[in-house]
Design an enzyme around this catalytic site. Structure first.
Site, PDB file in Angstrom:
ATOM      1  N   HIS A 127      43.943  24.472  43.301  1.00 48.79           N
ATOM      2  CA  HIS A 127      43.349  24.633  42.236  1.00 48.79           C
ATOM      3  C   HIS A 127      42.151  25.877  42.225  1.00 48.79           C
ATOM      4  CE1 HIS A 127      46.370  21.394  40.884  1.00 48.79           C
ATOM      5  NE2 HIS A 127      46.955  22.304  41.574  1.00 48.79           N
ATOM      6  N   CYS A 138      37.588  45.839  40.214  1.00 52.36           N
ATOM      7  CA  CYS A 138      37.555  46.214  41.991  1.00 52.36           C
ATOM      8  C   CYS A 138      37.433  45.215  42.913  1.00 52.36           C
ATOM      9  CB  CYS A 138      36.022  47.029  41.522  1.00 52.36           C
ATOM     10  SG  CYS A 138      34.879  45.614  41.882  1.00 52.36           S
ATOM     11  N   CYS A 163      31.437  47.412  38.906  1.00 56.46           N
ATOM     12  CA  CYS A 163      32.349  48.073  37.766  1.00 56.46           C
ATOM     13  C   CYS A 163      31.634  47.829  36.770  1.00 56.46           C
ATOM     14  CB  CYS A 163      33.564  48.249  37.984  1.00 56.46           C
ATOM     15  SG  CYS A 163      34.072  47.032  37.978  1.00 56.46           S
TER      16      CYS A 163
HETATM   17 ZN    ZN Z   1      34.366  45.584  39.262  1.00 57.51          ZN
END
Ligand code: ZN
Length: 258
Positions: A127, A138, A163
């Site tokens: 799991h 990303c 990001c």
């Molecule tokens: Zn990212």
């Protein structure tokens, strides 16, 4: 040494004999193994988490995507319990059995990494895991240790260091598929084992619940240690309807010291 009623004691001894005689024993564990470590079973009723929200709804991929703040508000107490949890005597006894070669693979439905913390090496996490997070934008994977402290203590939503997008914990949410590689490995182990030891799983969550059946169909022995009955108890060689943290160390002791 804890002393047990005669019937429990003889089941412990029988289970230890089966483990000693097996060539390829495989372990399957579930939430009941970690409740003595203070981690509630978020998929079952009767926990504080269930009382506040509906896990099927909130612990879902849809909620994570559409209302991340709602998801993380629900997730924070669970993450906190996991973050602060320590392995219990059953985790340590199982890790000792694995390291000595008595257990060849540890298949777990738990995401708390307590098997690894106790020293187990070959752990298949069906799991997912709380140890890593993956960027929803990303797909950069990051170590949870970078984020979990600030999330648990300050409620800071974990964000990708590349990001800036929200990171998703690598635990399998409702609406998500099991990690394929882990599932294939678990099935392979279930089919090749000559003994399956189920600990702390009520075998209610598919597809993991089907693994003992795959083992039995190939002629393996089955031992079940769980504090509630399971659908497959009637076909097991040994059943201990008891708390794993008390029973497992006694079985391990018997395996090592007779
Ligand atoms: Zn990212």
């Amino acid at each position: 040494m804890t002393s047990f009623p005669a019937r429990t004691q003889s089941a412990i001894e029988f289970a230890a004999d089966l483990l000693r005689q097996s060539k390829h024993a495989v372990l399957l564990t579930g939430a009941g193994l970690s409740t003595p470590s203070g981690i509630p079973d978020f998929r079952s009723t009767g926990t504080g988490l269930w009382a506040r929200d509906e896990p099927l709804e909130v612990a879902s991929l849809t909620t994570f995507r559409t209302a991340p703040q709602v998801f993380f508000n629900w997730f924070r107490p669970l993450a906190s319990q996991i973050y602060n949890a320590q392995p219990n005597p059953a985790h340590f006894a199982l890790a000792r059995l694995e390291r000595s070669g008595r257990i060849k693979a540890v298949v777990t439905q738990n995401v708390d990494a307590l098997h690894q913390k106790a020293g187990a090496q070959n752990v298949i996490e069906l799991h997912g895991t709380m140890q890593t997070l993956t960027c929803s934008q990303c797909y950069h994977r990051e170590d949870a240790s970078l984020h979990l402290g600030a999330f648990v203590e300050e409620g800071k939503i974990p964000r990708c260091t590349r990001c800036g997008q929200v990171l998703k914990p690598d635990v399998i949410l409702f609406g998500e598929q099991l990690p394929q590689a882990a599932w294939f490995k678990a099935q392979r182990e279930a089919r090749r084992c000559d003994l399956m030891l189920v600990v702390g799983s009520s075998l209610e969550v598919l597809p993991a619940a089907g693994l003992p059946m795959q083992a039995l169909d190939r002629g393996a022995h089955l031992i079940i240690v769980n504090n509630a009955p399971t659908y497959i108890n009637v076909r097991a060689d040994a059943v201990l309807t008891e708390d794993a943290a008390a029973i497992i160390p006694a079985i391990a002791e018997k395996v090592f010291n007779g």
